[in-house]
Each structure stands twice: as structure tokens, then as C-alpha cells.
Design an enzyme around this catalytic site. Sequence first.
Site, short mmCIF file in Angstrom:
data_model
loop_
_atom_site.label_atom_id
_atom_site.label_comp_id
_atom_site.label_asym_id
_atom_site.label_seq_id
_atom_site.Cartn_x
_atom_site.Cartn_y
_atom_site.Cartn_z
N SER A 1 41.90 38.94 37.16
CA SER A 1 41.71 39.25 38.56
C SER A 1 42.39 40.56 38.91
O SER A 1 43.26 41.03 38.17
CB SER A 1 42.26 38.10 39.42
N LYS A 2 41.98 41.09 40.03
CA LYS A 2 42.54 42.37 40.46
C LYS A 2 44.04 42.24 40.71
O LYS A 2 44.75 43.22 40.73
CB LYS A 2 41.84 42.87 41.71
#
Length: 480
Positions: free
Chosen positions: A253-254
Site C-alpha cells: 500500500s501507499k
Amino acid sequence: MTTVRTRFAPSPTGFMHLGNLRSALYTYLYAKRHGGSFILRIEDTDQSRYVEGAVDVIYNTLRDIGMQWDEGPDVGGDYGPYVQSQRKDMYLPYAKQLVEAGKAYYCFCTKEELDSRRGAAEAEGAVWKYDKHCASLSREEVQRRLAAGEPYVIRQNVPTAGEASFDDVIYGHIAVDCAELDDMILIKADGMPTYNFANVVDDHTMGITHVMRGNEYLASTPKYNLLYEAFGWEKPVYIHMTPIMRDAQHKLSKRDGDAYYEDYLSKGYLREAIVNYVALLGWNPGDEREFFTLEELTGVFDVDGMSKSPAIFDPVKLTWMNAEYVRRLSPEDFTAHAAPYYAQAGVASMDRDLLCRILQPRVEVFTQIPEMVDFLAKLPEYDAALFTNKKSKTNPEIAAQVLDLAIPALAALPAWTEEAVHDALLGLAQAQGMKNGTLLWPVRIALAGKAVTPGGAIEIAVLLGRDESLKRLKAGRAKV
Ligand code: GLU
């Protein structure tokens, strides 16, 4: 046969995530492999998520890697403009065309009306979706309210029954019940298109033949397809990529610290290694090969090598691959990459060829350099116990003996070259009937102050120079 036209359509919302980079890469490679065009389109309809400078990050990253777009914001092309905010007047006529065909409708519901109906639905435990309240307004009423200047949006008129479906090259046939789909907004109250509508209109009007993107768009694509059908447009080929995972359960994920391309550059990874590794996250050539330049990838990449299961991002493998790329650099390139880290470690003035020779086989990522060579800039505190080494058959007493011989022998050298230091030290060992290791271990410990060093005693002495070497050898002698 129509020419392949693919697009990379990033939203300028921040740095380049590895998932974005892979989308760009596959999209580029597919176009090049099939002799087609790679188009760059900036999707900036959602101005609230716009991040200053993000567009430059996109341009610089793609250019840096060598993925030059054939059409795009700055290079132009026949289908421009290539920035959605500059196309904002193009969308309303298309929405009106759908209204005429009964595939979309004006909606005048206010926020308060929507909130109250949503609240009522939710109170009954129902999942709210727009209730088609305005779909049945008469033409006259719509005209009257438009003429009165009432604010409106335009919504897609999704059929109430049946299926919306499409065929994806990776995921196969995807179908959803129309009953589950919301009548999504196409044109907002401010006249701007929604992201979903602009994306479809642009793909069509830009002649995109293959839509390649992350699988987070799988769920929206049936709705997009209904729009294509409503317009009577030919649909593109859809190729959704499987996600990149951090582990079996979690998407990369970011929020993960290690999710951005830029981070890897600043951590001392080589661009070519990152690109090579990312290319293999969800694609393989069908054989054992693992090393590819971008140019080579354009010759072998194709969708049949794309994986149908998620890819697991393995930082250890990336580091291994980077180390291989580091070893393949020319000495000049190695030095160019290493230079900032030499400066950081305070060894910038030392012999670069020699530094390269001892470091290139050992460095996995360039940021490791300072801690590998910090002892050259400053002798660390160390303990006399380091002079003891079983394998080299040394201990502090032997070290004292060795250093007493080595210091005058080295001090007397006419030239401080690798060859001269080598001959002096190995000559001493021979004359004393000592193993080379027994002589070299204490010398290296005194020079470096640590047991593990890149390079041996001779190389370290040459890097340090005569004065510093003799100073350190004497300090070592004083310890034992
Ligand atoms: N603008 C979208 C994004 O940055 C991509 C949409 C698409 O490729 O269709 O995630």
C-alpha cells in the site's frame, strides 16, 4: 488491422508508487511490442486531490527510465489536449447525447433531499443507491427547471435488470447485476465531468485500443462498458493487472514505506535494476531469463506472460538484482554513482580506482558505502582483543612483534604504491617464516580498527597513504 494505442493515465496525486510504475511500464511495453503508440494522459479532474509538482514527477520518472510517450501533454498529438482539465468543455455534449438517447438523465435532487432519502433507506437496513427519482421527469419539466437555472447533475441511466459485463484478458468474464449498480454521476453540478465519465470519453476519443491498468478498476469497468454500449462505441481490450502484494494477505500500500520508486532511488538502488525487477512483478518471459534492459523488454513483453495471480514484492530479491546490476557497471559508472556516498563518508579524496576495486564486488546498494568505508576517514575506537584471530594464528603478542617489524619496513619504502607495500609486507612474512595471514591480520586491524573491511591490509594502506598508515600502525602497536 488497427494500430495498437495504449495509454498511461495517472492522476497527479503524489509520488510514483511501484504499482503506477508497473502500469506505465506494461502499457509502454505492450505498445512498443506491437508497433503501436504509447499515450500519456493526465487525469486531473479531481482538483481536490491534486498535488503540486506531481505532474513533473510523472514526466521525469518516465523520461528518466526511457519510456518516452508518443503523444502527451507536452509533445502534443492529434488527439489533444492530453490533460483532462484542459478538455473540460468536451464532456457535456457527450453527456447530452446520452440524455437524448435515454441512457442518462438530468437530476435536480438537492443534497438535503438525497440525505433524507438515504437516511430513510438506511434506517430500514437497506443499502442506499440513487433511487432514479429524476429518471422519470417529463421532458417539459426538465426543460422548465433547466430554464429556471436550477442546479443539476447528469446521471447514467443504468438498466434496472440484466447484467453488465465485459471480458478481461487477465481476469476473464466479469459480470455484475445491473440492479447492484448505482446511477453514477457523469457531469457534476459545476459542469465538470466525474472521473469515471472523463476516463471513458477520453479513452474513446483518443482512440485507445487497449486499456491496461490496476485491478482496482475491475469493479467500475462494467459501468464503463454500459457507457460504451449506450454510445454505440467499440470497446477497447481490457487488461487489468493483478495487484502487487506486500505478503500473501496485504497489498503493497501507499502507506508502506517501501512503496515508492523515488524511495528506492534515494536508498541507492539503480534505476535499471528497479525497472527490471518491477517488470517481473506480474510478468515472466516463459523461461529462466531474469535480466532485461528496457530495450530488451520491448522485444519480449506480451500479455501471455502476464500473471493471473498477485505478485509478491520481495525486497530481498530486488536487492539481489540491484547487486548484480552494480557489478555489471563499468568502473567509471560505479564511481559516478558512488561519488556522493564517498563525499558523505569523507573519503572523496582517496584513490577512486582502488575504492572501486574493493567496493564494487561487495556493494548491494550504494547507501551501504558510508558504513563500509567510514573507518578510512576516521579510525574507530577498538580493543586489543581484535588482534587475536585463530585462523590467522595471531594474538596481541604476535601483533606486537609484527608491528615492530612492519613499521620500519614500511617507513623505509621509497614509494607508497600497492606493489611496494605488498612486496615489503610479504617479504617480511617470508623472511620471518610466518604465514602471510599472521602478518597481514595485525597490520589490517591496526590500519582499520575493525575486523571486517572491504579490501585487505595492502589496499587499505594505499588508500590511507603513508603518513596516516604509519600513524595508525604506531597507535596499534601502543595498544599491545
Ligand atoms: N487515473 C487513474 C489512476 O491514476 C488510472 C485510470 C485508468 O488507467 O483507467 O489510478
